[in-house]
Design a protein around this motif. Structure first.
Motif, mmCIF file in Angstrom:
data_model
loop_
_atom_site.group_PDB
_atom_site.id
_atom_site.type_symbol
_atom_site.label_atom_id
_atom_site.label_comp_id
_atom_site.label_asym_id
_atom_site.label_seq_id
_atom_site.Cartn_x
_atom_site.Cartn_y
_atom_site.Cartn_z
ATOM 1 N N VAL A 70 81.773 53.799 53.026
ATOM 2 C CA VAL A 70 81.201 52.923 52.011
ATOM 3 C C VAL A 70 79.887 52.395 52.581
ATOM 4 C CG1 VAL A 70 81.512 50.763 50.735
ATOM 5 C CG2 VAL A 70 83.474 52.268 51.127
ATOM 6 N N ALA A 71 78.780 52.585 51.846
ATOM 7 C CA ALA A 71 77.463 52.168 52.332
ATOM 8 C C ALA A 71 76.774 51.263 51.322
ATOM 9 C CB ALA A 71 76.597 53.382 52.621
ATOM 10 N N VAL A 72 76.051 50.271 51.838
ATOM 11 C CA VAL A 72 75.266 49.357 51.002
ATOM 12 C C VAL A 72 73.926 49.108 51.671
ATOM 13 C CG1 VAL A 72 77.274 48.187 50.001
ATOM 14 C CG2 VAL A 72 76.227 47.281 52.070
ATOM 15 N N THR A 73 72.957 48.679 50.867
ATOM 16 C CA THR A 73 71.624 48.332 51.372
ATOM 17 C C THR A 73 71.203 47.019 50.743
ATOM 18 O OG1 THR A 73 71.032 50.659 51.554
ATOM 19 C CG2 THR A 73 69.225 49.099 51.529
ATOM 20 N N ASN A 74 70.524 46.178 51.521
ATOM 21 C CA ASN A 74 69.993 44.922 51.002
ATOM 22 C C ASN A 74 68.632 44.663 51.641
ATOM 23 O OD1 ASN A 74 70.494 42.511 49.343
ATOM 24 N ND2 ASN A 74 70.307 41.435 51.289
ATOM 25 N N GLU A 75 67.737 44.087 50.864
ATOM 26 C CA GLU A 75 66.417 43.714 51.376
ATOM 27 C C GLU A 75 66.265 42.208 51.281
ATOM 28 O OE1 GLU A 75 63.551 46.037 49.248
ATOM 29 O OE2 GLU A 75 64.138 47.866 50.277
ATOM 30 N N GLY A 76 65.503 41.647 52.234
ATOM 31 C CA GLY A 76 65.286 40.207 52.252
ATOM 32 C C GLY A 76 63.973 39.850 52.912
ATOM 33 N N ALA A 77 63.603 38.581 52.806
ATOM 34 C CA ALA A 77 62.353 38.103 53.389
ATOM 35 C C ALA A 77 62.408 38.090 54.914
ATOM 36 C CB ALA A 77 62.026 36.713 52.857
ATOM 37 N N ASP A 78 63.608 37.939 55.478
ATOM 38 C CA ASP A 78 63.763 38.015 56.926
ATOM 39 C C ASP A 78 65.041 38.787 57.234
ATOM 40 O OD1 ASP A 78 65.969 36.190 56.844
ATOM 41 O OD2 ASP A 78 64.599 34.492 56.979
ATOM 42 N N GLN A 79 65.229 39.121 58.506
ATOM 43 C CA GLN A 79 66.365 39.972 58.857
ATOM 44 C C GLN A 79 67.697 39.251 58.651
ATOM 45 O OE1 GLN A 79 65.383 41.037 62.895
ATOM 46 N NE2 GLN A 79 66.975 39.732 63.722
ATOM 47 N N ASP A 80 67.727 37.938 58.766
ATOM 48 C CA ASP A 80 68.957 37.186 58.535
ATOM 49 C C ASP A 80 69.398 37.305 57.077
ATOM 50 O OD1 ASP A 80 71.025 35.281 59.434
ATOM 51 O OD2 ASP A 80 70.009 33.899 58.055
ATOM 52 N N LEU A 81 68.468 37.097 56.141
ATOM 53 C CA LEU A 81 68.798 37.210 54.716
ATOM 54 C C LEU A 81 69.188 38.639 54.351
ATOM 55 C CD1 LEU A 81 66.008 34.985 53.120
ATOM 56 C CD2 LEU A 81 68.445 34.461 53.352
ATOM 57 N N ALA A 82 68.495 39.602 54.902
ATOM 58 C CA ALA A 82 68.824 41.006 54.632
ATOM 59 C C ALA A 82 70.221 41.333 55.148
ATOM 60 C CB ALA A 82 67.786 41.921 55.264
ATOM 61 N N PHE A 83 70.544 40.878 56.361
ATOM 62 C CA PHE A 83 71.846 41.157 56.968
ATOM 63 C C PHE A 83 72.978 40.479 56.196
ATOM 64 C CE2 PHE A 83 75.358 40.189 59.768
ATOM 65 C CZ PHE A 83 75.572 41.404 60.418
ATOM 66 N N ARG A 84 72.824 39.182 55.926
ATOM 67 C CA ARG A 84 73.887 38.449 55.229
ATOM 68 C C ARG A 84 74.114 39.008 53.816
ATOM 69 N NH1 ARG A 84 75.213 33.420 57.820
ATOM 70 N NH2 ARG A 84 73.815 33.046 59.568
ATOM 71 N N GLY A 85 73.032 39.372 53.144
ATOM 72 C CA GLY A 85 73.162 39.962 51.811
ATOM 73 C C GLY A 85 73.891 41.291 51.853
ATOM 74 N N ALA A 86 73.576 42.110 52.859
ATOM 75 C CA ALA A 86 74.261 43.398 53.001
ATOM 76 C C ALA A 86 75.735 43.203 53.318
ATOM 77 C CB ALA A 86 73.584 44.241 54.088
ATOM 78 N N ALA A 87 76.065 42.212 54.137
ATOM 79 C CA ALA A 87 77.464 41.937 54.468
ATOM 80 C C ALA A 87 78.237 41.516 53.217
ATOM 81 C CB ALA A 87 77.556 40.854 55.551
ATOM 82 N N GLU A 88 77.628 40.697 52.357
ATOM 83 C CA GLU A 88 78.270 40.299 51.102
ATOM 84 C C GLU A 88 78.491 41.507 50.202
ATOM 85 O OE1 GLU A 88 79.525 37.297 50.204
ATOM 86 O OE2 GLU A 88 79.049 36.691 52.255
ATOM 87 N N LYS A 89 77.475 42.354 50.092
ATOM 88 C CA LYS A 89 77.595 43.558 49.273
ATOM 89 C C LYS A 89 78.682 44.484 49.814
ATOM 90 C CE LYS A 89 72.921 44.028 47.387
ATOM 91 N NZ LYS A 89 71.734 44.920 47.340
#
Length: 121
Positions: A70-89
């Protein structure tokens, strides 16, 4: 559950980042510990260091025993937001994938429920 963090395009891969990512994922996805064999995280800077915009990208892939990954991708303004968003997804994607499995076939799982006949009276 093995967790591997890879970085590219100017994001430093430090021991602290790997430890934090592993702790975060173990805490937020721990309920899938029996199903997931490994998670691979890829952090990258899409505009190669230029300032502004949503330029950090995090891709996560969870390998599930006996099932397709299972794979997901998320983009964010910084690596923390990108990482946390991907973890939620990833959590939602695993809910969907493993919830379907629960409805179609019984999975062997640990339980806190006890057989009523074996409880002391």
């Amino acid at each position: 559950m093995h967790i591997q963090v890879n970085t590219s395009n100017g994001i430093a891969n430090t021991e602290g980042l790997e430890r934090w990512a592993a702790d975060y994922l173990n805490e937020h996805l721990g309920r899938y510990r029996q199903d997931i064999t490994s998670i691979e995280v890829q952090l990258s800077d899409q505009n190669h260091g230029a300032k502004g915009g949503i330029d950090k990208r995090c891709m996560m892939e969870a390998r599930i025993a006996g099932r397709p990954p299972v794979a997901v991708t998320n983009e964010g303004a910084d690596q923390d937001l990108a990482f946390r968003g991907a973890a939620e997804k990833l959590g939602r994607a695993l809910d969907h994938a493993l919830g379907k499995l629960d409805r179609k076939e019984h999975r062997e799982r640990e339980t806190i429920r006890k057989d009523v006949d074996t409880l002391p009276q």
